[in-house]
Design a protein around this motif. Sequence first.
Motif, PDB file in Angstrom:
ATOM      1  N   LEU A  20       0.859  -1.186   0.000  1.00  0.00           N
ATOM      2  CA  LEU A  20       0.000   0.000   0.000  1.00  0.00           C
ATOM      3  C   LEU A  20       0.893   1.233   0.000  1.00  0.00           C
ATOM      4  N   VAL A  21       0.782   2.058  -1.035  1.00  0.00           N
ATOM      5  CA  VAL A  21       1.584   3.274  -1.159  1.00  0.00           C
ATOM      6  C   VAL A  21       0.778   4.435  -0.577  1.00  0.00           C
ATOM      7  N   THR A  22       1.326   5.086   0.450  1.00  0.00           N
ATOM      8  CA  THR A  22       0.617   6.180   1.113  1.00  0.00           C
ATOM      9  C   THR A  22       1.260   7.544   0.867  1.00  0.00           C
ATOM     10  N   ASP A  23       2.459   7.564   0.301  1.00  0.00           N
ATOM     11  CA  ASP A  23       3.121   8.856   0.044  1.00  0.00           C
ATOM     12  C   ASP A  23       4.202   8.644  -0.997  1.00  0.00           C
ATOM     13  N   THR A  24       4.090   9.331  -2.129  1.00  0.00           N
ATOM     14  CA  THR A  24       5.102   9.232  -3.179  1.00  0.00           C
ATOM     15  C   THR A  24       6.112  10.379  -3.116  1.00  0.00           C
TER      16      THR A  24
END
Length: 479
Positions: free
Chosen positions: A215-219
């Motif tokens: 789960l990507v929460t901040d790029t």
Amino acid sequence: LDDYQGKTLLDDYQGKTLLDDYQGKTLLDDYQGKSNPQHNGYDRAMGRRKAFIRRNRSRPQVRHSRSLESIFRLYDLQDFGPSSGDQETITKTQRSVVLSGGFFDSGHRMIGGRGNDVFIICESTRNTCPLKTGDQLIKIEARTVAGMTHATLIDTLRLHSMKDAMTLVVTSNMEGYEKLLNSKNIKDHFYVRASFASQSYGPKLLSFQKGDVLLVTDTCPEGRSGYWYTMKVTSDGHTTEGGYVPIELIQSELQEVGQQNSLASKYQILASKSRTASQPFKCVVFRCFQPVNLIKATAPKPVILLGALEMEIRRSLVELGSSGNLKFSYCPKRTAMSPLNAGEMEDKVEVMEGEGHVSYSTCQAVEELMNKGYHCILSVSPEQLSRKQVTKLKPMVLLLECKAVKTIRSIMTSANIPLGRETMHLERSKELKAQYGSMFNGTIPLASTMGNTLHSVCKAICLHQDDVMWEDCPYDPLM
């Protein structure tokens, strides 16, 4: 428009010549205080208007002209007095805002990203600022922001801020803004499946294996581009440990590996590699992560059992009929007297060729059983697991594992199954685990009796019914 006779007015004043006489952009600059910091452009504009009327007294329409503002309305120029340099055009629910001076330099911030709506936070002290806190960003120039990561949004806004003016399409959505502000992830929120394994060497970096879902929460964590903050996702959809992933470093390393060892075929390539006499070496871009969507089961999942005594356990499970809240059934079979072509195979599962005929089931029949509350027991070979007709049903695939011939013989005796081929069942279980291990949702150790084994199977089905499913979505270059 009626007073000025619409198109006739523009024809009489010769369209573009009218703006030239009024000095078009220079006049707007005067009004916006760019050419004249003292904001006296309005008085000078009135002087030009009077001079224009004196030169064109033979045209009766000019004497009836009310003011310079009326002519500006014909050209959709809304502001006539001193302004901050921002123009706003309102259309129904969406507004088109022309922003000058840069987005971030004008006192604006942004939250949201891929998987979330994007909202603007206005910290400007100017009363004339057309952007308000809670405005949802729809487009940057002609480019929609849907699907953009937080990092891509920042880069896009900075790029367009280098121009004299930037057009944003926004709509007021204070309810959505407050909802996002109170959520855990105010930037990105999307899932990816890793196409490779990575071993971290830093205390804050995340290690993961090929096939893991993240789960990507901040790029753009802490304003650092080139990194993602991600968390591992378990089979039931919950998140566990989190850490940073150096996305740009990983991409460059995979490119070097692919170029040096010719491993490009192992990855899906977005831009091919080529070299000519006049063209330099093009960069090879690998798809490091596959975007996926989370899907939760709303009906009993089909069940595929493979391994030791698979046929006997399937038959015993269907004969059992039900166990607690679980109901089991085979899917009705159909028969064709000739081989099926590619078009006829489109909606077929459990395809088995016999002497002079082909038996099969349809996806529609499986879905009908699911809607009735049955777990459909599918007889599918391991080679057919990757067929799209099977994968779209989202079945649970369970391995029947056994480590001793003695256990198989004990089960066969308790179920009155003729003894023989115990070693073959044991070897099949080992081969399936070695060759197709990544395709199984879980493993069921065989018990000493058929009754205990069926109890273990039912327990595993209950456990994996709640597993989330992942559906590949088209790759998006905005990532």
